[in-house]
Enzyme design. Sequence first.
Site, PDB file in Angstrom:
ATOM      1  N   ALA A  47       2.364   6.410  -7.247  1.00 54.17           N
ATOM      2  CA  ALA A  47       3.013   6.782  -5.982  1.00 54.17           C
ATOM      3  C   ALA A  47       2.174   6.353  -4.786  1.00 54.17           C
ATOM      4  CB  ALA A  47       3.335   8.271  -5.977  1.00 54.17           C
ATOM      5  N   CYS A  48       2.216   7.156  -3.722  1.00 50.10           N
ATOM      6  CA  CYS A  48       1.720   6.867  -2.381  1.00 50.10           C
ATOM      7  C   CYS A  48       0.565   5.877  -2.260  1.00 50.10           C
ATOM      8  CB  CYS A  48       1.284   8.167  -1.721  1.00 50.10           C
ATOM      9  SG  CYS A  48       2.499   9.491  -1.742  1.00 50.10           S
TER      10      CYS A  48
END
Length: 439
Positions: free
Chosen positions: A22-23
């Site tokens: 993710a991020c």
Amino acid sequence: MDAPDRRDPRAPLYDPRFEHDACGVGFVADAGGRSGLRVLPLALAGLGALAHRGAFGADGESSDGAGVALPLSRAVLDLIADGRWDRPGVVMAFLPRGRRGRTAARELIERVYADAGLPVVHWRMVPFESDALGASAAASRPFVAQAVVARPAGVSDRTFERRLVIARRRAESAARSAGRALAESSIPSASCMTVVYKGLVAGPRLADLYPDLREELDVGYAVFHQRYATNTTPEWRLAQPFRSIAHNGEINTVRGNREQIRGRTSDGAGATFAAELLDAGPLLSPDGSDSLSLDEALELLTTTGWDLAPALLAAIPEAVGLRRAPHPHVATLRRRTAGMLAPWDGPAAIVFSDGRRVGALVDRNGLRPAAFAITVDRVVAVASEAGAVPFDPSETLRRGRLGPGEMLLVEPARRRVLEDTDAKSHVLRHLPIHDQPRR
């Protein structure tokens, strides 16, 4: 999904089904004192290189959120406040777009800060290019403004910061109580040390959205974040960075962490700032993400006397028992805080800043990447992927990656870069955590 190949040579417990990076998160800092003008452009380039780690809406343009956090250097204050006030506070505000709601929100902020002895002396409409947004993000966009708050005479940075935090929490609580009229209001930052620019925009377009970021700004560091929302619907206020951290990962213990804080609201009732925090409204936002809850928990600690870096070491402890030679101060800190503060367990990679220091910390699971690079001019970059910040190979002096529980700390004003053991020794040296001799 097919069963994992147990002959995979990478690790006996590796399973690709658990790959959820993710991020994208990181920072750039100038520890050499000569590259302040490079910091923000490099950070924006790093943010753009991590755009694939974010997520987008059905229109293909509306992002889960991206942003940067900057220290309030003289260049930034000159941009925001025209240099007309001495070391003021800056409130970055998302206001309702409608004229009536916007006026009501401004009046609320002015009233709350005036009641705290912190008059708003100037409002600035932040330059904003909505063409950088996708249709969905544009439909929910706020009106972005900055309020300049005068510093009371003789007030230190720490005290001024505390008062700004408490006033901000009062303003947020009052806005929630006002109902739908002020529902679009939020305050991304309110500080005499830092300012946050963020929104539901793809990282490569952040400077298109905020022309301020295209100015030549001499800053000691810049934190950046591209969001992939895993547990909340994307909203402007939930884009990162938050006030002190940017986070890649998930806090998988967050329910217990939240309940522990809510269950201990009477613990600090005797201390002045703690009592004011309790009186200002809920300690944690009732509808925040796991990252926001961690940011708010750290804010509670820093407002009541902690520095940010040791607060992080207490909240996100390393696995001392797995270290060959655990740092004695870290081990003592964990023993002293274990009954007060349950670990906020990830997987998590955290970038943090308080206006003077910037750093990165990986939690004890070590399952979120944080690669770093240092140049010959002592420009330091940390990012979720090696090479995201575009240094020329000829200027790169050292590269590495933070392991489980490790910290990297940069103090630009002191020209200091500290890796794990030295960083922890430095930030814990003044804490009263040393074990007393037994009698």
